[in-house]
Write a protein that holds these residues in place. Structure first.
Motif, PDB file in Angstrom:
ATOM      1  N   SER A  52      46.130  45.630 -29.765  1.00  9.87           N
ATOM      2  CA  SER A  52      47.267  46.093 -30.558  1.00  9.87           C
ATOM      3  C   SER A  52      47.292  47.614 -30.595  1.00  9.87           C
ATOM      4  O   SER A  52      46.268  48.278 -30.440  1.00  9.87           O
ATOM      5  N   ASP A  53      48.478  48.141 -30.796  1.00 11.24           N
ATOM      6  CA  ASP A  53      48.698  49.588 -30.923  1.00 11.24           C
ATOM      7  C   ASP A  53      49.559  49.767 -32.166  1.00 11.24           C
ATOM      8  O   ASP A  53      50.779  49.653 -32.108  1.00 11.24           O
ATOM      9  N   VAL A  54      48.905  50.032 -33.304  1.00  7.14           N
ATOM     10  CA  VAL A  54      49.555  49.853 -34.600  1.00  7.14           C
ATOM     11  C   VAL A  54      49.333  51.067 -35.498  1.00  7.14           C
ATOM     12  O   VAL A  54      48.231  51.610 -35.560  1.00  7.14           O
ATOM     13  N   ASP A  55      50.387  51.463 -36.194  1.00  2.86           N
ATOM     14  CA  ASP A  55      50.278  52.452 -37.263  1.00  2.86           C
ATOM     15  C   ASP A  55      50.430  51.710 -38.584  1.00  2.86           C
ATOM     16  O   ASP A  55      51.542  51.511 -39.074  1.00  2.86           O
ATOM     17  N   ASP A  56      49.315  51.265 -39.134  1.00  9.30           N
ATOM     18  CA  ASP A  56      49.321  50.511 -40.389  1.00  9.30           C
ATOM     19  C   ASP A  56      49.065  51.486 -41.532  1.00  9.30           C
ATOM     20  O   ASP A  56      47.922  51.758 -41.905  1.00  9.30           O
ATOM     21  N   SER A  57      50.141  52.025 -42.095  1.00 12.23           N
ATOM     22  CA  SER A  57      50.019  53.074 -43.107  1.00 12.23           C
ATOM     23  C   SER A  57      49.460  52.563 -44.425  1.00 12.23           C
ATOM     24  O   SER A  57      49.153  53.355 -45.313  1.00 12.23           O
ATOM     25  N   GLY A  58      49.306  51.249 -44.545  1.00 16.61           N
ATOM     26  CA  GLY A  58      48.724  50.717 -45.765  1.00 16.61           C
ATOM     27  C   GLY A  58      47.219  50.887 -45.835  1.00 16.61           C
ATOM     28  O   GLY A  58      46.633  50.843 -46.927  1.00 16.61           O
ATOM     29  N   VAL A  59      46.562  51.092 -44.672  1.00 13.29           N
ATOM     30  CA  VAL A  59      45.096  51.137 -44.668  1.00 13.29           C
ATOM     31  C   VAL A  59      44.515  52.362 -43.973  1.00 13.29           C
ATOM     32  O   VAL A  59      43.325  52.633 -44.101  1.00 13.29           O
ATOM     33  N   ARG A  60      45.333  53.116 -43.204  1.00 10.83           N
ATOM     34  CA  ARG A  60      44.775  54.290 -42.518  1.00 10.83           C
ATOM     35  C   ARG A  60      45.847  55.351 -42.325  1.00 10.83           C
ATOM     36  O   ARG A  60      47.038  55.090 -42.496  1.00 10.83           O
ATOM     37  N   TYR A  61      45.392  56.534 -41.906  1.00 13.65           N
ATOM     38  CA  TYR A  61      46.262  57.697 -41.797  1.00 13.65           C
ATOM     39  C   TYR A  61      46.865  57.885 -40.405  1.00 13.65           C
ATOM     40  O   TYR A  61      47.618  58.843 -40.196  1.00 13.65           O
ATOM     41  N   TYR A  62      46.562  57.030 -39.446  1.00  8.17           N
ATOM     42  CA  TYR A  62      46.902  57.306 -38.054  1.00  8.17           C
ATOM     43  C   TYR A  62      47.185  56.013 -37.298  1.00  8.17           C
ATOM     44  O   TYR A  62      46.822  54.915 -37.735  1.00  8.17           O
ATOM     45  N   ARG A  63      47.821  56.172 -36.157  1.00  5.89           N
ATOM     46  CA  ARG A  63      48.070  55.056 -35.252  1.00  5.89           C
ATOM     47  C   ARG A  63      46.785  54.733 -34.502  1.00  5.89           C
ATOM     48  O   ARG A  63      46.051  55.630 -34.094  1.00  5.89           O
TER      49      ARG A  63
END
Length: 357
Positions: free
Chosen positions: A221-232
């Protein structure tokens, strides 16, 4: 003048590199950030720890790797062509297929989602079903009808069935059904084809909008999960016992071209552009190796998500740490570590963001 211990460490690193890689990567920059693409001189097993541990990937002799960093013990951190990191060991193993074959691309316009799948293992689909607030546990086929203008629309969760695929030749087949939750999170669930049932509870799921199925038994996966981290972030996953398990990496490779914006003030969102960024010689180090002025270009090389987390920096019962150490490279090539925390006053970088919610 180099000290004897440093010269000895450099000699050990060079000898180690000769056994691992086809190019003399260690002698290029010494004990530092390398960022050199080369090939494996022997079968390489990438592991979680410098001296071994869990296997992350296996690169065959002649396979492409990027050598990122050599530590003061002569251990090499490398990345796969996709960007998954691990410590290189000259250890036999079966090729884990980290160099992907040509993949087909499927874009879903409604969800803004991209799938890259093995053409001999996957078949694209275009089906839909939805749940509503009247029958929250029973899916209805198709797409819901549009409500009249004067009616309050019911709370739908619409799934797009986009793919029927196996993760490896001869493996079990899965439907990939994707949606946007009522809270706005994109995610996909994986339902065994043999079950012939639709359900959304107790199933394997992954957040995100970009996925790769190269046919090696894993999902990427290539994900920007802003709920848990600051970066893609690029990640590797295994579906085991009905659940997704992340193949954890020692560091997260970012390689992000950025600018230092100054110190972001948590109370009003303004920037202190007078305070330079101090790069440190190591995580929790005291020695400053470079100072960077606000507005200067930098490159964010690595994130270290595994450092001990202070109690005051923990969220969600400790599952999220708001403190994060980054390896930064200045515009003149100097590298050093800096800690950020977007929950309070923090060094701010273009391309990063605070946590959502």
């Amino acid at each position: 003048m180099k000290t004897l211990p440093l010269l000895l460490a450099l000699a050990i690193a060079c000898a180690h590199a000769d056994a691992l890689f086809t190019d003399p990567v260690a002698s290029k920059n010494g004990l530092a950030w390398l960022n050199t693409e080369t090939r494996a001189a022997t079968t390489l097993t990438l592991t979680r720890n410098p001296d071994g541990g869990e296997t992350i990937a296996v690169i065959p002799s002649g396979g492409t790797v990027g050598v990122l960093f050599v530590d003061d013990g002569g251990h090499f951190l490398v990345k796969t062509p996709f960007g998954i990191t691990g410590w290189a060991q000259a250890r036999a193993g079966e090729d884990s297929g980290e160099t992907f074959p040509a993949l087909k691309h499927r874009h879903d316009e409604r969800l803004g989602l991209d799938l890259h799948y093995h053409p001999e293992l996957g078949s694209p689909l275009n089906k839909h079903y939805y749940y509503d607030e009247i029958e929250p546990d029973t899916p209805a086929p198709g797409l819901p009808q549009e409500s009249a203008l004067d009616d309050r629309p019911p709370a739908y969760e619409i799934y797009d069935r986009l793919l029927d695929t196996a993760f490896v030749r001869g493996g079990a087949r899965y439907y990939m059904d994707c949606t946007v939750s009522l809270s706005g999170q994109h995610y996909c669930i994986f339902l065994p084809v043999r079950e012939g049932k639709i359900r959304r509870n107790g199933v394997a799921a992954l957040p995100g909008q970009t996925f790769y199925f190269p046919g090696n038994g894993h999902i990427y996966s290539d994900v920007d999960d802003s709920g848990v981290r600051y970066y893609r972030l690029r990640q590797k996953w295994a579906l085991e016992n009905g659940e997704m398990r992340e193949i954890e990496q020692p560091y997260h490779y970012l390689g992000l071209a950025s600018h230092y914006r100054g110190i972001l003030k948590a109370d009003d969102g303004t920037h202190d552009s007078k305070t330079p960024l101090r790069l440190l010689d190591r995580v929790d180090g005291k020695k400053t190796v470079a100072k960077i002025a606000a507005g200067d270009a930098v490159r964010i090389l690595l994130a270290d998500p595994h450092q001990p987390c202070a109690k005051e920096a923990q969220l969600a019962n400790g599952s999220i740490c708001t403190d994060l150490w980054l390896l930064i490279q200045s515009k003149d090539g100097k590298t050093g570590w800096v800690k950020i925390n977007y929950q309070r006053d923090t060094p701010d970088f273009e391309g990063l963001h605070g946590l959502a919610g």
